[in-house]
Design an enzyme around this catalytic site. Sequence first.
Site, mmCIF file in Angstrom:
data_model
loop_
_atom_site.group_PDB
_atom_site.id
_atom_site.type_symbol
_atom_site.label_atom_id
_atom_site.label_comp_id
_atom_site.label_asym_id
_atom_site.label_seq_id
_atom_site.Cartn_x
_atom_site.Cartn_y
_atom_site.Cartn_z
ATOM 1 N N LYS A 154 0.879 -1.174 0.000
ATOM 2 C CA LYS A 154 0.000 0.000 0.000
ATOM 3 C C LYS A 154 0.906 1.211 0.000
ATOM 4 O O LYS A 154 1.994 1.166 0.561
ATOM 5 C CB LYS A 154 -0.858 0.017 1.261
ATOM 6 C CG LYS A 154 -1.891 -1.062 1.270
ATOM 7 C CD LYS A 154 -3.024 -0.672 2.168
ATOM 8 C CE LYS A 154 -4.050 -1.780 2.169
ATOM 9 N NZ LYS A 154 -4.895 -1.749 3.325
ATOM 10 N N HIS A 166 1.423 6.563 2.907
ATOM 11 C CA HIS A 166 0.686 7.834 2.895
ATOM 12 C C HIS A 166 0.963 8.654 4.152
ATOM 13 O O HIS A 166 1.651 8.187 5.056
ATOM 14 C CB HIS A 166 -0.807 7.600 2.673
ATOM 15 C CG HIS A 166 -1.443 6.821 3.770
ATOM 16 N ND1 HIS A 166 -1.922 7.415 4.899
ATOM 17 C CD2 HIS A 166 -1.644 5.501 3.910
ATOM 18 C CE1 HIS A 166 -2.405 6.493 5.697
ATOM 19 N NE2 HIS A 166 -2.242 5.315 5.114
ATOM 20 N N HIS A 199 1.190 7.662 7.977
ATOM 21 C CA HIS A 199 2.332 7.014 8.611
ATOM 22 C C HIS A 199 3.446 7.991 8.972
ATOM 23 O O HIS A 199 4.415 7.622 9.609
ATOM 24 C CB HIS A 199 2.898 5.912 7.712
ATOM 25 C CG HIS A 199 1.990 4.729 7.664
ATOM 26 N ND1 HIS A 199 1.343 4.359 6.522
ATOM 27 C CD2 HIS A 199 1.590 3.881 8.633
ATOM 28 C CE1 HIS A 199 0.586 3.303 6.795
ATOM 29 N NE2 HIS A 199 0.719 2.992 8.062
HETATM 30 N N1 ARG Z 1 0.686 -1.704 10.449
HETATM 31 C C1 ARG Z 1 -0.128 -1.002 11.400
HETATM 32 C C2 ARG Z 1 -0.909 0.092 10.714
HETATM 33 O O1 ARG Z 1 -0.504 0.570 9.668
HETATM 34 C C3 ARG Z 1 0.666 -0.382 12.526
HETATM 35 C C4 ARG Z 1 1.442 -1.362 13.361
HETATM 36 C C5 ARG Z 1 1.835 -0.785 14.691
HETATM 37 N N2 ARG Z 1 2.619 -1.672 15.483
HETATM 38 C C6 ARG Z 1 2.164 -2.774 16.117
HETATM 39 N N3 ARG Z 1 2.996 -3.523 16.742
HETATM 40 N N4 ARG Z 1 0.882 -3.079 16.091
HETATM 41 O O2 ARG Z 1 -1.932 0.507 11.230
#
Ligand code: ARG
Length: 564
Positions: A123, A126, A129
């Site tokens: 993805k 964006h 993040h």
């Molecule tokens: N990949 C997730 C997102 O984009 C965030 C992950 C954050 N870290 C974790 N250990 N859950 O929403």
Amino acid sequence: MDFKIEIAKLIAAAADIPVEEVAVEVPANKAMGDFAFPCFRLAKVFRKAPPLIAQELAEKLEKPEFIEKLEIVGAYVNFFVRKGVYAKEVLTAVLQQKENYGKSDMGKGKTVVIDYSSPNIAKPFHVGHLRSTVIGNALYQIHRELGYHCEGVNHLGDWGTQFGKLIVAYKNWGSREAVERDGIQELMRIYVKFHDEAEAHPELGLEDEARLWFVKMQEGDEEALSLWKWFYDISIQEFERVYDMLGVKFDAYTGESFYNDKMDAVVAELQEKGLLQESEGAMIVDLEEENMPPCLIIRKDGGTLYATRDITAALYRKKTYDFDKCIYLTALDQNLHFAQWFEVIHKMGYDWYRDLIHVPFGLVSLDSGKLSTRHGNVVLMEDLLNQAIGETRKIIEEKNPDLQDKETVAKQVGIGAVIFNDLYNTRIKDVVFSWERMLNFDGETGPYVQYTHARACSILRRAGEVSLENIAYDALSDEASMDVCKLLEAFPEKIKDAAAKLEPSVVTRHLVAIAQAFNKFYHDNPILNSEPAVRQARLAIVVAVEIVLKEGLRLLGIHAPKQM
Ligand code: ARG
């Protein structure tokens, strides 16, 4: 020198009491001095009225060099520190320690794991993040400054049914050439196509097919994994371009896929500890007593979940890093997710669940449609950063067209502005993008602080050789100089405060305060044209401010160009 302690010693000697019993205060009102000692508590010991004690104490006190005057107000002895001595203490500390000023060893022997950025692969990267990336990076630098050992982890979203969907989409509507040419854009296109088709033609069974592919991935099927790996590599390449622009690094790219072969053992442990329950074909940990919805561990179709991988990752990190703190940076909307699985760790009997900390932040919003969007209403991070650089380039062309190395400065200032803007308010607040505000060289912005730093550099360039020996610190007794010194003195405390609150804005705001005080100092006091002793003392302030602004910006992940 710690003035408070020195004053306590003087009082202890004069009153003939142990120094631990002397509580020196800092009066809220500057007119009451820099430090004060209330004599009420001594009334019992000496059997006299407190104002009388204050009087006698003041007469007996050996007045050292650093005390300018004493005043008695009621039961208080008020101490006024000689300004030159104060300036000397603060400035020699900065000038001697240089970029180490603010460093501490309070975190020595302790490890902090910081889980930040963590985008979902395949993805586009964006702007959502951005916050996790820059707040995480700042907290990393801040903890390191305090002597903690840090492990920066990118917990990539690189596992889950969505990759089954992507494989099906690729097989039906994709081509190697298009993916090679357009990267994530193409992956995104076919992923969206999958959803449209699956919705329009449920009879095709696309969803089931996708689930099957994900099961294949979990089982180690070669074709499934090699496609997944290909999508993974393409994504990482694109992400790294953005990380390079932001100057952000990680110690580990252990994303969700890393835990694929580690989840079985955790599920077995949950089972053994009697925590797993069946519910409508799925396996859950019940959290009714905690007033939360159940934590889903295994889906009806056998698939594991986001939470399953987070629980597994936490156990892995505890074993691998033996952390004192493990912090997670995500938007506020994941609050429940973290509260749920932290509680699962608690129920498993691990008391270190207390060291798992979710650090949430607010959303990013755009003040107008001015940000270019290549993809529906998703603003790509790379586009945003490039736009910031472009806007900065325009300002430089206008303000300083002869600047050397304009392109590097445009990058450092443009990207710095974006980072600073993100870190300026308490993280829970939403961030609004407005080029005009972010790039305002006179506002409370990154460019303002950078510009102030560049101004300090420019003064020092024009000053030529500056000796920092035998400085006449008494020349710094004016209010503007004192204000700068006080802010410099507070800098190390602010770093600690930022770490304690997990709040980089404490540092960001302090840098603005230093920049403002320095600009007032610069405005009020001629530097290069004043008489030699004064010139030298004022230059010492300029050197110290240059050091602290640069180091402070570094903690936030921002460069400090020497010219702009
Ligand atoms: N990949 C997730 C997102 O984009 C965030 C992950 C954050 N870290 C974790 N250990 N859950 O929403």
